[in-house]
Design an enzyme around this catalytic site. Structure first.
Site, PDB file in Angstrom:
ATOM      1  N   PRO A   9     -13.890 -26.413 -32.564  1.00 43.07           N
ATOM      2  CA  PRO A   9     -15.218 -26.254 -31.965  1.00 43.07           C
ATOM      3  C   PRO A   9     -16.224 -25.703 -32.974  1.00 43.07           C
ATOM      4  CG  PRO A   9     -13.495 -25.255 -30.604  1.00 43.07           C
ATOM      5  CD  PRO A   9     -12.870 -25.577 -31.917  1.00 43.07           C
ATOM      6  N   PRO A  10     -17.506 -25.831 -32.688  1.00 40.45           N
ATOM      7  CA  PRO A  10     -18.525 -25.279 -33.585  1.00 40.45           C
ATOM      8  C   PRO A  10     -18.409 -23.759 -33.699  1.00 40.45           C
ATOM      9  CG  PRO A  10     -19.503 -26.818 -32.019  1.00 40.45           C
ATOM     10  CD  PRO A  10     -18.106 -26.586 -31.569  1.00 40.45           C
ATOM     11  N   GLY A  11     -18.650 -23.253 -34.885  1.00 38.93           N
ATOM     12  CA  GLY A  11     -18.685 -21.813 -35.110  1.00 38.93           C
ATOM     13  C   GLY A  11     -17.352 -21.151 -35.317  1.00 38.93           C
ATOM     14  N   THR A  12     -16.276 -21.929 -35.481  1.00 42.57           N
ATOM     15  CA  THR A  12     -14.948 -21.330 -35.628  1.00 42.57           C
ATOM     16  C   THR A  12     -14.570 -21.061 -37.074  1.00 42.57           C
ATOM     17  OG1 THR A  12     -14.038 -23.566 -35.461  1.00 42.57           O
ATOM     18  CG2 THR A  12     -14.029 -22.215 -33.473  1.00 42.57           C
TER      19      THR A  12
ATOM     20  N   THR B   1     -16.382 -24.570 -42.096  1.00 43.20           N
ATOM     21  CA  THR B   1     -17.116 -24.587 -43.361  1.00 43.20           C
ATOM     22  C   THR B   1     -16.841 -23.325 -44.165  1.00 43.20           C
ATOM     23  OG1 THR B   1     -18.849 -25.879 -42.259  1.00 43.20           O
ATOM     24  CG2 THR B   1     -19.399 -24.878 -44.370  1.00 43.20           C
TER      25      THR B   1
ATOM     26  N   HIS C 136     -26.598 -12.689  -2.341  1.00 40.08           N
ATOM     27  CA  HIS C 136     -25.931 -13.771  -3.069  1.00 40.08           C
ATOM     28  C   HIS C 136     -24.924 -13.213  -4.081  1.00 40.08           C
ATOM     29  CE1 HIS C 136     -25.971 -17.866  -5.023  1.00 40.08           C
ATOM     30  NE2 HIS C 136     -25.518 -17.130  -6.024  1.00 40.08           N
ATOM     31  N   GLU C 137     -25.372 -12.284  -4.904  1.00 36.64           N
ATOM     32  CA  GLU C 137     -24.490 -11.735  -5.937  1.00 36.64           C
ATOM     33  C   GLU C 137     -23.381 -10.885  -5.321  1.00 36.64           C
ATOM     34  OE1 GLU C 137     -24.519 -12.666  -8.911  1.00 36.64           O
ATOM     35  OE2 GLU C 137     -26.414 -13.765  -8.841  1.00 36.64           O
TER      36      GLU C 137
ATOM     37  N   HIS D  16     -20.479 -13.148  -4.382  1.00 35.40           N
ATOM     38  CA  HIS D  16     -19.581 -13.441  -5.503  1.00 35.40           C
ATOM     39  C   HIS D  16     -18.649 -12.257  -5.770  1.00 35.40           C
ATOM     40  CE1 HIS D  16     -21.405 -17.222  -6.560  1.00 35.40           C
ATOM     41  NE2 HIS D  16     -22.592 -16.680  -6.749  1.00 35.40           N
TER      42      HIS D  16
ATOM     43  N   ASP E 212     -24.181 -22.785  -9.329  1.00 38.38           N
ATOM     44  CA  ASP E 212     -22.850 -22.672  -8.719  1.00 38.38           C
ATOM     45  C   ASP E 212     -22.358 -24.025  -8.224  1.00 38.38           C
ATOM     46  OD1 ASP E 212     -23.142 -19.962  -9.137  1.00 38.38           O
ATOM     47  OD2 ASP E 212     -23.912 -19.593  -7.122  1.00 38.38           O
TER      48      ASP E 212
END
Length: 677
Positions: free
Chosen positions: A240-243, A246, A462-463, A466, A537
């Protein structure tokens, strides 16, 4: 502004010190000459005035009217130039009198010099005019000759200049058309000052081991060749990018005492046909001269895309030609002994199979997202230049950042330093890091965003929905923090501590789906109507349901069937199933979501009292933590491995906000009017 240019050139000069010399540039001489020619041209136009060409009969009338003061006759070209008297300028030039200048003159084509002489003698005898007449072989001046040849000289000079530029000469720096086929690779030769080494690459122990082996082979090849081993021709870094793909290549350049060619896959692609293949040939030609060496191609998918996928209407595809040349150079009839190719990509699924076969890229090194131990090592690397105090616990930071890549961790360390500096601190503390994670995940905090009391209550309900479901569902991710403070595009957010699993069961996915639907369910049960805040959601729930049924075979009516094509080649524009199956998939998705939605509403009704306390606490406090849920609902029945790990670390103070990095699908955010985070 005074401090901006206080560089080396502005230091006070000591006696005998010479100032910096201005670099000589030939183009300044060209500019001065061109300006001088233009100035002389306009000057001559302004002083000499315009010249009007008239007929011989008209000229005779002006002579008889005594409008001419001087005549110069050219015997060769049978032309004459006559100077007009100042008091007759308006009569001769009429509307152009203001353009005549200081020396108004006219040009006349005469029949012959004898005819003019006879005419002049006749007029002089009749009117006794005193006109100055002279005969010259040619009235064309050197300036006239220069002006006539100047366009030709300029065109010829421009042609020579363009040819020199195209061939890479004339100060063009090799960037001309004729050098467009040259490789753009940046060469790091032996002894180059590269500061990145393997010590700067934390984690990635398996990937580093294979990369270090390649470097060791170049340094000491006899160690492997004595027992019959051969050096691998290429290694492909996939992840993945950023791992840190380079970064690994930079470490190879810093560690290997061999030439290192670095370039991007897009450097091969140009608007000219055949340039990519030419640059590949030139790259390997330079590499053979520097052998043994390493070639690194970053983002190789720019030229390594599978052939035949692009519908180019039968035209010549430059990328395919470039890829064909690369395949030939990597494993053709020619030998490239001592040349190792490293490449990096995060889209290995679209690469051509011929590029991935053994003999070209012999090794595919997977560079995954770091686990908790790797994150700890990465934090240690990026914390070296940061001034921290004793409150910063690297172990705690690593546990709190699941799903972070190396680039994300570097961003956290930098953002924490900026937050500390903004607050006027001399060192970076623990709360700066947690606030930095919060800033990166959720965006900028917007405490001044205008929301009504009803909106705040709806967001809190709402929160709280969750949070309540995540507390009572066995496989839901454990809650760490809930807030109704707007941040970024979100009006509220809940942070979880996701468990780092290698596989996920159907029960775990269903619990996560039920927890995601908790916000919408709480609005319907306790508010009486639903809002647009659950858009994010619902999007995530729908995607997860389709993935479970279409890809993972977790449906009772469509068991053990996967319509996912990992190669991306098989299906094209057609569906791999019939319309009846598509209708069945839609019905199964709807049934799965409805089942979990009803389950969420039942759990909320069962714990309505605790949910109400939690929502009221959110309205007043704006931010609540897992400890607040424990006081309201009691001890959580199920303790996940993530919570056990979290308890092993030092518990943060109550007034310190704990922010957890979301793992793509592990952070819930309520958004206004259909906007999603």
């Amino acid at each position: 502004m005074d401090n901006y240019n206080k560089g080396e050139n502005n230091r006070p000069k000591t006696p005998g010190m010479k100032g910096p010399k201005m670099p000589f540039n030939l183009y300044w001489i060209y500019l001065i000459v061109f300006a001088a020619i233009i100035g002389m041209y306009f000057f001559s136009e302004n002083t000499g005035g315009i010249q009007k060409e008239i007929a011989w009969s008209e000229f005779q009338g002006y002579v008889k009217d005594n409008s001419i003061s001087k005549i110069v006759v050219d015997n060769k070209s049978n032309t004459l130039k006559a100077t007009v008297r100042k008091d007759s300028v308006s009569h001769v030039f009429k509307a152009d009198a203001d353009k005549a200048g200081d020396k108004p003159s006219i040009l006349v084509k005469i029949p012959s010099a004898d005819k003019f002489s006879d005419f002049y003698d006749k007029v002089r005898a009749e009117h006794n005019y005193n006109i100055d007449v002279s005969y010259e072989p040619n009235t064309t001046s050197a300036w006239d000759i220069l002006l006539s040849f100047l366009p030709i000289v300029l065109i010829f000079g421009l042609f020579i200049y363009m040819m020199r530029r195209m061939s890479g000469g004339g100060g063009g720096g090799g960037g001309g058309v004729f050098s467009v086929g040259k490789s753009k690779a940046q060469l790091y030769d032996k002894g180059s000052d590269l500061r990145v080494t393997f010590k700067d690459v934390a984690g990635l122990s398996e990937a580093k081991e294979e990369i270090e082996e390649i470097v060791e082979f170049l340094k000491n090849p006899s160690r492997y060749t004595e027992i019959g081993g051969k050096i691998p021709k290429g290694a492909l870094l996939v992840g993945p990018p950023g791992t840190g793909k380079t970064l690994l290549a930079k470490a190879v350049a810093g560690e290997a005492n061999v030439p290192f060619f670095s370039l991007s896959g897009s450097d091969f692609v140009e608007m000219f046909v055949g340039v990519g293949a030419s640059r590949v040939r030139d790259l390997f030609k330079q590499a053979k001269e520097k052998s043994p060496c390493i070639i690194f191609i970053d983002e190789i998918d720019a030229i390594g895309r599978a052939r035949g996928r692009n519908l180019n209407m039968g035209s010549n595809d430059e990328r395919e030609n470039t890829l064909n040349q690369l395949l030939t150079e990597m494993d053709g009839f020619g030998t490239n002994s001592g040349i190792i190719i490293l490449a990096a990509t995060n889209r290995a699924d679209i690469l051509d199979k011929a590029l991935l076969r053994a003999g070209r890229f012999d090794r595919q090194i997977t560079v995954d997202l770091p686990d908790v131990n790797d994150r700890k090592e990465i934090f240690k690397v990026h914390l070296r230049p940061v001034k921290i105090d004793d409150t910063v616990d690297v172990e705690f930071l690593a546990r709190q950042t699941p799903g972070f890549s190396g680039a994300d961790i570097a961003n956290v360390c930098n953002e924490a330093a900026l937050i500390a500096a903004r607050k006027g601190k001399k060192v970076v503390q623990k709360d700066d890091f947690t606030n930095a994670v919060d800033r990166i995940v959720g965006g900028l905090e917007k405490k001044n965003k205008v929301t009504t009391l009803d909106e705040r209550k709806t967001i809190a309900i709402h929160e709280a929905g969750h949070a309540t479901l995540s507390w009572f569902l066995q496989y839901a991710n454990p809650l760490v923090k809930v807030t109704i403070v707007p941040r970024g595009k979100a009006l509220g957010a809940a942070w979880y501590l996701p468990e780092e699993r290698q596989i996920t069961t159907k029960e775990q996915m269903l619990d996560e789906m039920c927890a995601l639907l908790g916000g919408r369910a709480a609005e319907e049960v306790f508010v009486g109507h639903i809002s647009s805040g659950a858009a994010n959601d619902l999007e995530r729930v729908t995607k997860q349901a389709y993935a479970m049924i279409s890809y993972l075979g977790m449906s009772e009516k469509l068991p053990n069937i996967s319509y996912y094509d990992s190669s991306g080649e098989a299906y094209g524009f057609t569906k791999p199933y019939s319309e009846e199956t598509a209708l069945l998939i839609d019905k199964e998705v709807q049934a799965m979501i409805n089942e979990q939605y009803e389950r969420a509403k039942d759990l909320l009704r069962k714990h309505a009292g605790g949910h109400e306390k939690l929502a009221n606490l959110l309205v007043t406090e704006e931010v609540i933590f897992a400890e607040d849920l424990k006081k309201i609902f009691g001890e959580r029945q199920w303790v996940s491995r993530s919570e056990e790990i979290l308890k092993e670390t030092e518990e943060p103070p109550k007034d310190v906000e704990i922010e957890i990095k979301k793992d793509g699908d592990n952070t819930d955010m309520i958004t206004p009017e259909g906007q999603s985070e």
